[in-house]
Motif scaffolding. Structure first.
Motif, PDB file in Angstrom:
ATOM      1  N   TYR A  55      74.206  75.023  42.172  1.00 21.88           N
ATOM      2  CA  TYR A  55      73.133  74.078  41.880  1.00 21.88           C
ATOM      3  C   TYR A  55      72.973  73.202  43.120  1.00 21.88           C
ATOM      4  N   ILE A  56      71.850  73.377  43.821  1.00 22.58           N
ATOM      5  CA  ILE A  56      71.560  72.647  45.058  1.00 22.58           C
ATOM      6  C   ILE A  56      70.390  71.712  44.793  1.00 22.58           C
ATOM      7  N   LEU A  57      70.546  70.444  45.135  1.00 25.46           N
ATOM      8  CA  LEU A  57      69.515  69.465  44.797  1.00 25.46           C
ATOM      9  C   LEU A  57      69.384  68.417  45.893  1.00 25.46           C
ATOM     10  N   GLU A  58      68.136  68.144  46.276  1.00 23.49           N
ATOM     11  CA  GLU A  58      67.847  67.000  47.135  1.00 23.49           C
ATOM     12  C   GLU A  58      67.362  65.846  46.263  1.00 23.49           C
ATOM     13  N   MET A  59      67.640  64.615  46.685  1.00 21.87           N
ATOM     14  CA  MET A  59      67.122  63.457  45.955  1.00 21.87           C
ATOM     15  C   MET A  59      65.604  63.568  45.890  1.00 21.87           C
ATOM     16  N   PHE A  60      65.061  63.530  44.656  1.00 20.86           N
ATOM     17  CA  PHE A  60      63.650  63.878  44.512  1.00 20.86           C
ATOM     18  C   PHE A  60      62.727  62.803  45.101  1.00 20.86           C
ATOM     19  N   PRO A  61      61.525  63.227  45.527  1.00 26.89           N
ATOM     20  CA  PRO A  61      60.646  62.338  46.283  1.00 26.89           C
ATOM     21  C   PRO A  61      59.850  61.392  45.391  1.00 26.89           C
ATOM     22  N   TYR A  62      59.425  60.299  46.004  1.00 28.02           N
ATOM     23  CA  TYR A  62      58.484  59.385  45.365  1.00 28.02           C
ATOM     24  C   TYR A  62      57.091  59.729  45.883  1.00 28.02           C
ATOM     25  N   PRO A  63      56.100  59.887  45.017  1.00 23.90           N
ATOM     26  CA  PRO A  63      54.777  60.358  45.461  1.00 23.90           C
ATOM     27  C   PRO A  63      53.913  59.240  46.051  1.00 23.90           C
ATOM     28  N   SER A  64      54.274  58.784  47.231  1.00 26.31           N
ATOM     29  CA  SER A  64      53.553  57.668  47.855  1.00 26.31           C
ATOM     30  C   SER A  64      52.468  58.141  48.811  1.00 26.31           C
ATOM     31  N   GLY A  65      52.289  59.424  48.968  1.00 25.34           N
ATOM     32  CA  GLY A  65      51.315  59.964  49.914  1.00 25.34           C
ATOM     33  C   GLY A  65      51.812  61.311  50.397  1.00 25.34           C
ATOM     34  N   ASP A  66      51.307  61.755  51.534  1.00 21.52           N
ATOM     35  CA  ASP A  66      51.721  63.059  52.041  1.00 21.52           C
ATOM     36  C   ASP A  66      53.148  62.995  52.578  1.00 21.52           C
ATOM     37  N   LEU A  67      53.731  64.165  52.847  1.00 17.98           N
ATOM     38  CA  LEU A  67      55.087  64.227  53.374  1.00 17.98           C
ATOM     39  C   LEU A  67      55.165  63.548  54.739  1.00 17.98           C
ATOM     40  N   HIS A  68      56.321  62.917  55.000  1.00 13.27           N
ATOM     41  CA  HIS A  68      56.546  62.293  56.295  1.00 13.27           C
ATOM     42  C   HIS A  68      57.798  62.895  56.941  1.00 13.27           C
ATOM     43  N   ALA A 122      47.497  62.287  41.859  1.00 10.78           N
ATOM     44  CA  ALA A 122      46.782  62.782  43.043  1.00 10.78           C
ATOM     45  C   ALA A 122      47.748  62.923  44.212  1.00 10.78           C
ATOM     46  N   ASN A 123      48.658  61.954  44.358  1.00  7.83           N
ATOM     47  CA  ASN A 123      49.662  62.038  45.427  1.00  7.83           C
ATOM     48  C   ASN A 123      50.625  63.197  45.197  1.00  7.83           C
ATOM     49  N   ILE A 124      50.971  63.438  43.944  1.00  7.78           N
ATOM     50  CA  ILE A 124      51.863  64.552  43.647  1.00  7.78           C
ATOM     51  C   ILE A 124      51.227  65.873  44.068  1.00  7.78           C
ATOM     52  N   GLU A 125      49.955  66.062  43.752  1.00  8.66           N
ATOM     53  CA  GLU A 125      49.282  67.301  44.131  1.00  8.66           C
ATOM     54  C   GLU A 125      49.237  67.463  45.645  1.00  8.66           C
ATOM     55  N   GLN A 126      49.027  66.360  46.352  1.00 10.58           N
ATOM     56  CA  GLN A 126      49.003  66.414  47.816  1.00 10.58           C
ATOM     57  C   GLN A 126      50.376  66.800  48.364  1.00 10.58           C
ATOM     58  N   GLN A 127      51.423  66.153  47.851  1.00 13.92           N
ATOM     59  CA  GLN A 127      52.772  66.476  48.312  1.00 13.92           C
ATOM     60  C   GLN A 127      53.154  67.906  47.936  1.00 13.92           C
ATOM     61  N   LYS A 632      55.957  57.166  56.172  1.00  9.55           N
ATOM     62  CA  LYS A 632      54.515  56.995  55.992  1.00  9.55           C
ATOM     63  C   LYS A 632      54.124  55.539  56.201  1.00  9.55           C
ATOM     64  N   SER A 633      54.929  54.615  55.645  1.00  8.19           N
ATOM     65  CA  SER A 633      54.574  53.197  55.725  1.00  8.19           C
ATOM     66  C   SER A 633      54.817  52.630  57.110  1.00  8.19           C
TER      67      SER A 633
END
Length: 864
Positions: A55-68, A122-127, A632-633
């Motif tokens: 079981y391999i897992l990365e800390m899941f992302p916050y959908p603040s915009g596109d990937l950085h 909308a941010n989730i779909e972009q990411q 991103k910020s």
């Protein structure tokens, strides 16, 4: 940041349809394989597969915009690990989801005048589109969003389980208040400088009724179980958690207060110094202080002075209150405590250097041996009594002691802290302490506790820096708390069969932060019948801290599409805990501590058979530009621009090759274009191979095969120790050796060349999957390289059967060449004499002596 959309990809596809299919064009290759992988569903995990599991897992992302750039590193590293274990024959679960509730999305939506849900999804779909382009091997069937009712229903279920167990409770208390975001914060969300980790505002204190999880009941287990993680988690993370929990061992001491039935309990780590206590200090913002000053015996003037002081304290950050260099301030409370061992009357003061949530919000002040207490005593002319004779440690001069004598035979002065302003914190023997006199510190601590226990005025105790987890938030975009409040103040859990308690529509609601939850304005939602008797009642209007969402999300991936339970305990027993977790060290306390706590609660409730959620942890460094973190910020180099210029594989390769994963990456020090050129060279090898896939490798060039099999043998160990940069360097070396074999050695048709190039494709499938796939196909294979499996090294090819022989002339190295380990001495001498380089140095001069140390050395001695 470049926004990646499906239209963007289609445009590229049309643009490159006429490109030579044999050229290394990363755009064409990406656009070819991305839909093919999706169609094949390569990385969908069968949870019932009998193969060994990872079981391999990365800390899941916050959908603040596109990937950085931070995303680019974190998910590259995690994907390296996931793809590696698949190659090793494991059934790998590598899921993806979004931590989609929270303040940033809500604030962004308010700023733009849109619904937080609309903004977030909308941010989730972009990411999601960008992730698919970036090629992490996710099982997309496990996708979760914590803002879906299907997810937060189980947050509410978890809350109710906590409530049943007495671990979720509501109380009035002074809390950390963010004046910008207009919500409370857990202690862990206040930075060391006293500011909010979200808004950056200076945090103030405010008294509110709030919901808490009783994490302190698990403090000992959270601390002691860190021993299980030694060597598997970074030492820095373990140290930070230990320091945050901050267990202190000492005694609780009960002081009777004149005119009050209930004693005041103080915690001290130094009960041995109890005879040195000359006053008590309570936190001005504690309930105890309010109770003491409210007594009719306290004058109006003292009460007014206290009220003014409390107001000033509430405007002071905790970091300032704890500043040792800050002048001490305080007010007397007009009350006295009775010393539990001597009966002496001790005045009680309120002072802001004592915190309401440490111990019991009160301390016994021993000014002679505590610097903060001493500073306070000197500021207000309070008594100072020395009870530890530190002797020579204080005077700074240790006398010469004759044989048979001790320090007790000397009349050494004891300095007066009241005069010097320096507390006596050194070791020594007890004095002015009645039955404790003459004892060492450790003996005196035990004896003092025994005395207190005998008299019923104290007991051994522990306290912690850790405070209960404040989970209430006065904002909209979060999980509603599933409690209904009766008109009489009673609390009623929402029945489980009525979950989820869904968020209402935002229509007509004012979401702007104003200090109370916007949910209070949704009257149709708030007003409900009491589930006990049907009388009028109201829903709780606070929402949960989003760290509740992430405290158990790794379990939801095991049942992402199951509407009947949060997770299946039987599946959790097979798949959890997470084998390898990857994420930033900024979550060392908050997220990781909360996840550990919730895991232990679920263990106690019988849902899990393990007590730690993440067996191994890898912290990645930061991606820097000009020495500053990129995001991103914060801005910096655009990930989208880099992907467009150099391709996904080149960026992934940079992230692996830049250095150890935990080190920061300075973007100015790496070269994505160089990575792209290397990938083009590797790809060209696949085009040059002329042998067929069924060729017999054993017939190939042995020297090249040895290089290939050494890589096959070494790569697994390097991967499992996260030395990705070394593996990539070895791949580069294999490419160079293979190119040399094609151009100047065995030739493109040699079976060893095919074996080497296929090995390069296998290796690249971990780091640069688009290139690896394209090479594999060019080599004539139909099945995807991602599921091929790692080849085992041939042990007979790992034995080095040659070595380098050195030829010296008069002790100086003049030539060297590869020879068999079994070469005879006379054959080695003949090779040395026939060397053109050696002959150039010997010329016509006489050879005096030849020393042969077969098979490694020949030394030729000549005249002149």
């Amino acid at each position: 940041m470049v926004i990646v959309t499906t239209e963007h990809s289609t445009e590229h596809s049309n643009e490159h349809t006429a490109v030579d299919p044999d050229s290394y064009d990363f755009r064409r290759i990406q656009e070819k394989w991305q839909p093919r992988w999706e169609e094949l569903g390569l990385f969908t995990t069968d949870l019932d597969d009998s193969r060994p599991r990872k079981y391999i897992l990365e800390m899941f992302p916050y959908p603040s915009g596109d990937l950085h750039m931070g995303h680019a590193e974190n998910w590259a590293l995690g994907d390296f690990v996931a793809r590696y274990w698949r190659q090793q024959g494991f059934n790998v679960l590598h899921p993806i989801g979004w931590d989609s509730f929270g303040l940033p999305a809500e604030n962004a939506a308010i700023k733009r005048g849109v619904d937080p849900k609309e903004w977030t999804y909308a941010n989730i779909e972009q990411q999601k589109a960008s992730f698919k382009r970036y090629a992490p091997s996710f099982d997309w069937t496990t996708e979760i969003h914590t803002s879906d009712p299907e997810y937060y229903k189980w947050n509410q279920w978890l809350f109710l389980k906590m409530y049943e167990k007495g671990l979720a409770y509501r109380k009035d208390s002074w809390v950390n208040w963010d004046p910008v975001d207009q919500t409370v914060l857990a202690n862990e969300q206040v930075l060391p400088d006293g500011t909010s980790d979200r808004s950056g505002a200076v945090v103030v204190k405010k008294k509110l009724t709030q919901w808490y999880f009783a994490i302190t009941k698990y403090a000992d287990r959270l601390l002691d179980d860190l021993n299980q993680l030694e060597g598997r988690w970074p030492a820095k993370v373990i140290a930070q958690q230990r320091n945050w929990i901050g267990r202190s061992v000492g005694a609780d001491v009960d002081f009777v207060i004149e005119g009050r039935d209930e004693p005041v309990t103080v915690f001290t780590t130094r009960p041995d110094t109890i005879h040195g206590a000359t006053f008590l200090v309570v936190a001005p913002d504690s309930d105890l202080a309010a109770s003491l000053v409210a007594d009719p015996s306290v004058s109006d003037d003292l009460r007014a002075a206290f009220d003014d002081y409390l107001t000033a304290t509430q405007k002071t950050s905790e970091i300032d209150r704890q500043n040792a260099d800050r002048p001490k301030t305080g007010v007397p409370l007009g009350r006295s405590a009775i010393h539990p061992l001597t009966g002496e009357r001790l005045p009680i003061w309120a002072a802001d250097y004592v915190l309401a949530d440490y111990g019991h919000g009160a301390v016994m002040a021993v000014p002679a041996h505590d610097q903060r207490d001493l500073d306070f005593a000197r500021a207000f002319d309070l008594p100072v009594r020395v009870v530890v004779d530190t002797n020579a440690a204080v005077t700074g001069a240790i006398p010469v002691i004759p044989d048979g004598a001790t320090l007790d035979d000397f009349d050494l002065p004891v300095l007066d802290p009241a005069a010097t302003g320096v507390a006596l914190t050194g070791q020594g023997r007890m004095m002015n302490s009645g039955p404790l006199d003459g004892m060492s510190k450790q003996h005196a601590i035990s004896a003092a506790i025994s005395l207190l226990e005998e008299r019923g005025t104290g007991r051994a105790a522990k306290t912690y820096r850790l405070r209960d987890w404040l989970i209430s938030r006065q904002r909209f975009w979060g999980t509603p708390i599933p409690i209904i409040h009766g008109a009489d103040g009673t609390e009623h859990p929402v029945p489980v069969d009525q979950l989820p308690v869904r968020l209402p529509s935002t229509e007509g609601l004012d979401l702007k932060p104003k200090g109370t939850s916007p949910l209070g304005g949704a009257t149709d939602w708030v007003n409900v019948p009491n589930p006990v008797d049907g009388s009028p009642a109201t829903r709780d209007t606070d929402t949960m801290d989003t760290f509740v969402d992430s405290s158990w999300y790794f379990l939801r991936f095991l049942a992402a599409n199951d509407d009947t339970q949060a997770f299946d305990p039987a599946v959790a027993r097979k798949w959890a805990p997470v084998d390898q977790y990857i994420g930033g060290i900024e979550h060392a306390i908050l997220h990781l501590l909360y996840a550990r706590f919730v895991t232990k609660v679920l263990f106690d409730l019988g849902y899990l058979d393990f007590t730690e959620p993440f067996s191994a942890l890898l912290n990645q460094g930061m991606v820097l530009s000009g020495g500053s973190k990129m995001s991103k910020s914060k801005g910096g180099v655009s990930l989208g621009d880099e992907l467009d210029a150099n391709g996904v594989d080149a960026i992934r390769l940079v992230m692996g090759f830049a250095g150890p994963p935990e080190d920061d990456i300075n973007w100015e020090d790496v070269s994505p274009s160089a990575s792209a050129r290397f990938l083009a060279r590797a790809y060209r090898l696949a085009l040059d191979v002329t042998s067929t896939p069924d060729v017999r490798w054993a017939d190939g060039d042995r020297a090249l095969r040895q290089v290939t099999h050494r890589f096959l043998a070494d790569a697994p160990g390097l991967m499992e120790s996260f030395k990705f940069n070394v593996v990539i360097a070895r791949l580069m070396d294999l490419v160079n050796v293979t190119r040399k074999a094609i151009d100047t050695g065995a030739g493109a048709g040699d079976p060893a060349v095919r074996e080497a190039v296929e090995t390069v494709a296998l290796g690249l499938s971990v780091f640069a999957p688009y290139t690896g796939e394209e090479m594999w196909e060019k080599l004539g294979h139909e099945a995807t390289v991602a599921t091929h499996g790692w080849r085992k090294a041939d042990p007979t090819l790992l034995v080095q059967d040659t070595l380098t022989a050195v030829v010296q002339v008069n002790g100086k190295v003049r030539d060297s060449f590869e020879v068999s380990k079994s070469i005879e001495a006379d054959e080695l001498e003949q090779l040395a004499r026939s060397s053109a380089n050696v002959q150039r140095y010997i010329g016509d001069r006489e050879i005096v002596k030849v020393i042969v140390r077969a098979p490694k050395l020949v030394n030729i001695a000549i005249k002149g």
